[in-house]
Design a protein around this motif. Structure first.
Motif, PDB file in Angstrom:
ATOM      1  N   SER A   1      10.214  -3.406  29.745  1.00 55.15           N
ATOM      2  CA  SER A   1       9.606  -4.707  29.498  1.00 55.15           C
ATOM      3  C   SER A   1      10.623  -5.793  29.811  1.00 55.15           C
ATOM      4  O   SER A   1      11.839  -5.571  29.739  1.00 55.15           O
ATOM      5  CB  SER A   1       9.139  -4.834  28.040  1.00 55.15           C
ATOM      6  OG  SER A   1      10.245  -4.813  27.158  1.00 55.15           O
ATOM      7  N   LEU A   2      10.126  -6.930  30.180  1.00 58.02           N
ATOM      8  CA  LEU A   2      10.990  -8.065  30.458  1.00 58.02           C
ATOM      9  C   LEU A   2      10.281  -9.352  30.070  1.00 58.02           C
ATOM     10  O   LEU A   2       9.045  -9.431  30.047  1.00 58.02           O
ATOM     11  CB  LEU A   2      11.432  -8.112  31.918  1.00 58.02           C
ATOM     12  CG  LEU A   2      10.401  -8.303  33.039  1.00 58.02           C
ATOM     13  CD1 LEU A   2      10.009  -9.760  33.218  1.00 58.02           C
ATOM     14  CD2 LEU A   2      10.937  -7.765  34.348  1.00 58.02           C
ATOM     15  N   VAL A   3      11.073 -10.363  29.779  1.00 61.53           N
ATOM     16  CA  VAL A   3      10.576 -11.713  29.543  1.00 61.53           C
ATOM     17  C   VAL A   3      11.488 -12.646  30.314  1.00 61.53           C
ATOM     18  O   VAL A   3      12.667 -12.348  30.551  1.00 61.53           O
ATOM     19  CB  VAL A   3      10.569 -12.077  28.038  1.00 61.53           C
ATOM     20  CG1 VAL A   3       9.565 -11.240  27.283  1.00 61.53           C
ATOM     21  CG2 VAL A   3      11.952 -11.926  27.444  1.00 61.53           C
ATOM     22  N   GLY A   4      10.948 -13.786  30.714  1.00 54.35           N
ATOM     23  CA  GLY A   4      11.767 -14.711  31.475  1.00 54.35           C
ATOM     24  C   GLY A   4      11.140 -16.075  31.586  1.00 54.35           C
ATOM     25  O   GLY A   4       9.964 -16.278  31.258  1.00 54.35           O
ATOM     26  N   VAL A   5      11.936 -17.016  32.045  1.00 51.20           N
ATOM     27  CA  VAL A   5      11.468 -18.362  32.363  1.00 51.20           C
ATOM     28  C   VAL A   5      12.043 -18.729  33.718  1.00 51.20           C
ATOM     29  O   VAL A   5      13.136 -18.284  34.090  1.00 51.20           O
ATOM     30  CB  VAL A   5      11.901 -19.400  31.300  1.00 51.20           C
ATOM     31  CG1 VAL A   5      11.221 -19.138  29.979  1.00 51.20           C
ATOM     32  CG2 VAL A   5      13.416 -19.412  31.129  1.00 51.20           C
ATOM     33  N   LYS A   6      11.298 -19.518  34.475  1.00 50.89           N
ATOM     34  CA  LYS A   6      11.799 -19.979  35.762  1.00 50.89           C
ATOM     35  C   LYS A   6      11.393 -21.424  35.992  1.00 50.89           C
ATOM     36  O   LYS A   6      10.440 -21.928  35.383  1.00 50.89           O
ATOM     37  CB  LYS A   6      11.304 -19.092  36.901  1.00 50.89           C
ATOM     38  CG  LYS A   6       9.855 -19.300  37.309  1.00 50.89           C
ATOM     39  CD  LYS A   6       9.527 -18.501  38.570  1.00 50.89           C
ATOM     40  CE  LYS A   6       8.105 -18.791  39.055  1.00 50.89           C
ATOM     41  NZ  LYS A   6       7.781 -18.064  40.295  1.00 50.89           N
ATOM     42  N   ASN A   7      12.112 -22.063  36.885  1.00 50.72           N
ATOM     43  CA  ASN A   7      11.893 -23.463  37.210  1.00 50.72           C
ATOM     44  C   ASN A   7      12.052 -23.653  38.711  1.00 50.72           C
ATOM     45  O   ASN A   7      12.928 -23.058  39.341  1.00 50.72           O
ATOM     46  CB  ASN A   7      12.912 -24.337  36.467  1.00 50.72           C
ATOM     47  CG  ASN A   7      12.997 -25.735  37.067  1.00 50.72           C
ATOM     48  OD1 ASN A   7      12.100 -26.545  36.912  1.00 50.72           O
ATOM     49  ND2 ASN A   7      14.088 -26.007  37.798  1.00 50.72           N
ATOM     50  N   ILE A   8      11.177 -24.453  39.292  1.00 51.36           N
ATOM     51  CA  ILE A   8      11.339 -24.918  40.675  1.00 51.36           C
ATOM     52  C   ILE A   8      11.213 -26.433  40.651  1.00 51.36           C
ATOM     53  O   ILE A   8      10.205 -26.972  40.194  1.00 51.36           O
ATOM     54  CB  ILE A   8      10.282 -24.328  41.626  1.00 51.36           C
ATOM     55  CG1 ILE A   8      10.341 -22.800  41.625  1.00 51.36           C
ATOM     56  CG2 ILE A   8      10.490 -24.855  43.047  1.00 51.36           C
ATOM     57  CD1 ILE A   8       9.249 -22.148  42.461  1.00 51.36           C
ATOM     58  N   SER A   9      12.246 -27.104  41.120  1.00 56.09           N
ATOM     59  CA  SER A   9      12.225 -28.560  41.265  1.00 56.09           C
ATOM     60  C   SER A   9      12.674 -28.879  42.681  1.00 56.09           C
ATOM     61  O   SER A   9      13.676 -28.334  43.158  1.00 56.09           O
ATOM     62  CB  SER A   9      13.166 -29.236  40.254  1.00 56.09           C
ATOM     63  OG  SER A   9      12.745 -28.974  38.929  1.00 56.09           O
ATOM     64  N   ALA A  10      11.945 -29.754  43.362  1.00 58.21           N
ATOM     65  CA  ALA A  10      12.279 -30.033  44.755  1.00 58.21           C
ATOM     66  C   ALA A  10      11.614 -31.317  45.217  1.00 58.21           C
ATOM     67  O   ALA A  10      10.537 -31.683  44.732  1.00 58.21           O
ATOM     68  CB  ALA A  10      11.848 -28.871  45.655  1.00 58.21           C
ATOM     69  N   THR A  11      12.256 -31.964  46.158  1.00 55.15           N
ATOM     70  CA  THR A  11      11.626 -33.108  46.813  1.00 55.15           C
ATOM     71  C   THR A  11      10.639 -32.661  47.878  1.00 55.15           C
ATOM     72  O   THR A  11       9.749 -33.420  48.259  1.00 55.15           O
ATOM     73  CB  THR A  11      12.690 -34.004  47.470  1.00 55.15           C
ATOM     74  OG1 THR A  11      13.487 -33.218  48.367  1.00 55.15           O
ATOM     75  CG2 THR A  11      13.582 -34.648  46.423  1.00 55.15           C
ATOM     76  N   ARG A  12      10.795 -31.398  48.328  1.00 58.45           N
ATOM     77  CA  ARG A  12       9.910 -30.883  49.369  1.00 58.45           C
ATOM     78  C   ARG A  12       9.910 -29.367  49.320  1.00 58.45           C
ATOM     79  O   ARG A  12      10.955 -28.746  49.100  1.00 58.45           O
ATOM     80  CB  ARG A  12      10.386 -31.360  50.744  1.00 58.45           C
ATOM     81  CG  ARG A  12       9.324 -31.272  51.820  1.00 58.45           C
ATOM     82  CD  ARG A  12       9.800 -31.868  53.115  1.00 58.45           C
ATOM     83  NE  ARG A  12       8.713 -31.883  54.086  1.00 58.45           N
ATOM     84  CZ  ARG A  12       8.891 -31.925  55.397  1.00 58.45           C
ATOM     85  NH1 ARG A  12      10.108 -31.994  55.893  1.00 58.45           N
ATOM     86  NH2 ARG A  12       7.863 -31.932  56.218  1.00 58.45           N
ATOM     87  N   LEU A  13       8.747 -28.753  49.494  1.00 59.64           N
ATOM     88  CA  LEU A  13       8.655 -27.306  49.444  1.00 59.64           C
ATOM     89  C   LEU A  13       9.403 -26.644  50.594  1.00 59.64           C
ATOM     90  O   LEU A  13       9.990 -25.582  50.430  1.00 59.64           O
ATOM     91  CB  LEU A  13       7.184 -26.871  49.470  1.00 59.64           C
ATOM     92  CG  LEU A  13       6.362 -27.174  48.212  1.00 59.64           C
ATOM     93  CD1 LEU A  13       4.887 -26.884  48.466  1.00 59.64           C
ATOM     94  CD2 LEU A  13       6.869 -26.379  47.021  1.00 59.64           C
ATOM     95  N   ASN A  14       9.365 -27.265  51.772  1.00 59.15           N
ATOM     96  CA  ASN A  14      10.061 -26.704  52.935  1.00 59.15           C
ATOM     97  C   ASN A  14      10.894 -27.796  53.591  1.00 59.15           C
ATOM     98  O   ASN A  14      10.379 -28.578  54.399  1.00 59.15           O
ATOM     99  CB  ASN A  14       9.070 -26.119  53.939  1.00 59.15           C
ATOM    100  CG  ASN A  14       9.767 -25.272  54.999  1.00 59.15           C
ATOM    101  OD1 ASN A  14      10.955 -25.445  55.272  1.00 59.15           O
ATOM    102  ND2 ASN A  14       9.037 -24.368  55.605  1.00 59.15           N
TER     103      ASN A  14
END
Length: 568
Positions: A341-354
């Motif tokens: 089992s696993l638990v987690g948190v993630k974040n994506i912050s960006a001015t542009r996806l690509n």
């Protein structure tokens, strides 16, 4: 199988956004694996344009829109990173592939008059070889093109270009690529240089298909221990005969990447770093523009693992125009031997996806800004588990996410151009919070290497103004997949799944709804392992209706594909 299922839970956050078990049906063409997946929203506009949003990935973007270091050697088609038209050398072998959207029955040319014949459907074609190594040196060549999904708007695209715009046939396929080259490999270095010519059509933000002819394209790759270098030169020609327009783009693109080696991975701190780049020289009408004619994207990846079960990852990149941060913290909880089992948190912050994509789309006096002010922020918490009991495994995953500033398109008006329904405006943002919750359960069973089976189901509920999003994703799916090995040499694989309705909100004046349907794919492979021979036949899109799944695209149709490969 047991180890594969549990390994899913011990991988990084990126693995959380992928299928628990890879698809058992071979893809129509390398880079088109999304058309076989059940666990999300996968809408096929053609080989060079696929909306591929995975259930549980979080946010409103599709996977191919988001840049990451894992995609350094993928192809950039407009604003999407894709494995289609890949020039990654194959393993030593000789192979061929052909197939057809069912309906193109050659015998009808002889027994029916031209007036009575059914609509001509389109084929697929691939052939190539890579020689065994001789003192480290090898040679390769490959021709591959996919005429599927080209029929409906073929008359419109045909009017735009000279000749048949392909290496073979007259179906004006969405891509046709050929290359040849040499390579060298030993225990220290793996290098290759390939050169070729290709035709393809990219799908733009205004919903136009734009033709590109690379003559030539040259790509070189060098891997030395933990350092990878990729450089490609493309001499691309654009044209639109209807407007009597032509243009050229000479482009140099590639990357340098240092990945954490074995000694590095054994430590608490793991560091990888690289640089991706593009430089273009445009002349005439090329319909897109890259600000300052170049982009350099330096990035770094860090992993901190103070204890075996706790991992913190961060990737960040920055240049004078854009920045991006993707980070996560993941904990593998202590469990009995046959559980995980696993638990987690993630974040994506960006001015542009690509950040590598072009910055404007241009038609005469019309300019479409492909960058948006501000930034997007995606936060997600997730968990997953698996429990194995003999030859049976049960698992699941769930997440909650929220996103502000998701990229979208701010439409100013709709129009029609060469029978394409197009739109004008600029890329913008959804300036409100969207919230989602996802859950998925699956059951796996297997018996040695003879049989394995997987049943899975998942749903996603999104709250917020979905009318501002490019696509309203499917809310739920259910799927079943199984394969059998008969006499250890004949493999039968089946995959059947149902996906609920999805909808394109902004491409047309009236939203384009893609109705939910059942999808069945099946493959049959005769193997001769001692001789290294593999003969495969695949049926795709068997139960589903022939439906247009993306704007200005052809219908997704029933098709049969067969391949033969001899390994060395």
């Amino acid at each position: 199988m047991k180890h594969l299922l549990k390994a899913f839970l011990l991988t990084s956050v990126a693995a959380f956004a992928t299928e628990t078990v890879p698809s058992i049906i071979p893809a129509e063409m390398e880079g088109m694996e999304a058309e076989l997946r059940a666990d999300g929203t996968f809408l096929i506009g053609g080989p060079t344009f696929i909306y591929d949003r995975i259930l549980g990935a979080g946010g409103m973007h599709s996977e191919s829109e988001l840049w990451s270091p894992a995609k350094l050697r993928d192809r950039l088609l407009f604003n999407r990173m894709t494995g289609i038209m890949s020039w990654t050398p194959m393993a030593p072998s000789i192979w061929m592939k052909t197939g057809n959207e069912l309906g193109d029955m050659l015998y009808q040319d002889f027994i029916t008059s031209e007036k009575d014949r059914p609509t001509n459907y389109t084929p697929i074609l691939e052939g190539g070889f890579r020689t065994p190594s001789f003192h480290g040196f090898w040679a390769t060549a490959r021709l591959f093109q996919d005429d599927h999904f080209s029929q409906k708007y073929m008359p419109s695209r045909r009017k735009m270009v000279d000749d048949s715009y392909s290496h073979f046939g007259e179906n004006w396929p969405l891509f046709s690529s050929a290359y040849g080259g040499l390579g060298y490999a030993n225990s220290l270095i793996d290098a290759s240089v390939l050169a070729g010519e290709e035709y393809y059509w990219i799908f733009s933000e205004t919903s136009r298909w734009l033709p590109v002819h690379n003559k030539p394209r040259v790509e070189g790759r060098v891997d030395v221990m933990n350092l990878s270098l990729t450089v490609a030169y493309e001499d691309a020609e654009y044209q639109n005969k209807l407007e009597e327009e032509r243009g050229t783009r000479k482009e140099l693109n590639g990357s340098v990447y240092y990945r954490c080696g074995k000694a590095c991975k054994d430590g608490v701190f793991q560091i990888s770093a690289g640089l991706a780049f593009r430089a273009v020289d445009d002349s005439g009408a090329v319909y897109t523009e890259l600000e300052e004619d170049r982009v350099f994207w330096p990035f770094m990846e860090l992993r901190i693992q103070p204890v075996k079960r706790l991992t913190a990852d961060v990737m960040f990149g920055i240049n004078e125009r854009d920045w991006m941060v993707q980070d996560s913290i993941q904990f593998n909880a202590p469990t009995p031997k046959d559980m995980g089992s696993l638990v987690g948190v993630k974040n994506i912050s960006a001015t542009r996806l690509n950040p590598l994509a072009d910055t404007k789309e241009i038609y005469g006096k019309e300019e479409i800004n492909l960058t948006a002010d501000g930034q997007m922020n995606l936060l997600q918490a997730y968990m997953a588990f698996v429990d194995t009991m003999g030859n049976v495994a049960v698992g699941g995953r769930a997440s909650v996410w929220t996103e502000y500033g998701a990229e979208t398109f701010e439409v100013e008006r709709y129009a029609e151009d060469n029978k394409f329904k197009v739109r004008y405006g600029d890329v913008g943002r959804i300036n409100s919070w969207l919230k989602g919750v996802t859950a998925e359960l699956w059951l796996g069973m297997w018996y040695e290497k003879i049989f394995n089976f997987k049943a899975s189901a998942g749903f996603e509920r999104i709250d917020g103004d979905l009318g501002e999003a490019e696509v309203s994703p499917a809310e739920y799916y259910v799927g079943f997949a199984a394969d059998w090995f008969i006499r250890k040499s004949f493999k039968v694989s089946h995959s059947i799944h149902y996906r609920s309705d999805a909808q394109w909100n902004l491409r047309f004046a009236n939203p384009l709804e893609v109705k939910g349907d059942w999808y069945w794919d099946a493959s049959f492979e005769q193997q001769f392992p001692k001789q290294g021979i593999y003969l495969t036949g695949t049926l795709m899109h068997v139960l589903a209706s022939e439906t247009m799944e993306a704007p200005n695209a052809s219908n997704n149709s029933l098709r049969f594909i067969c391949s033969a490969k001899k390994t060395f």
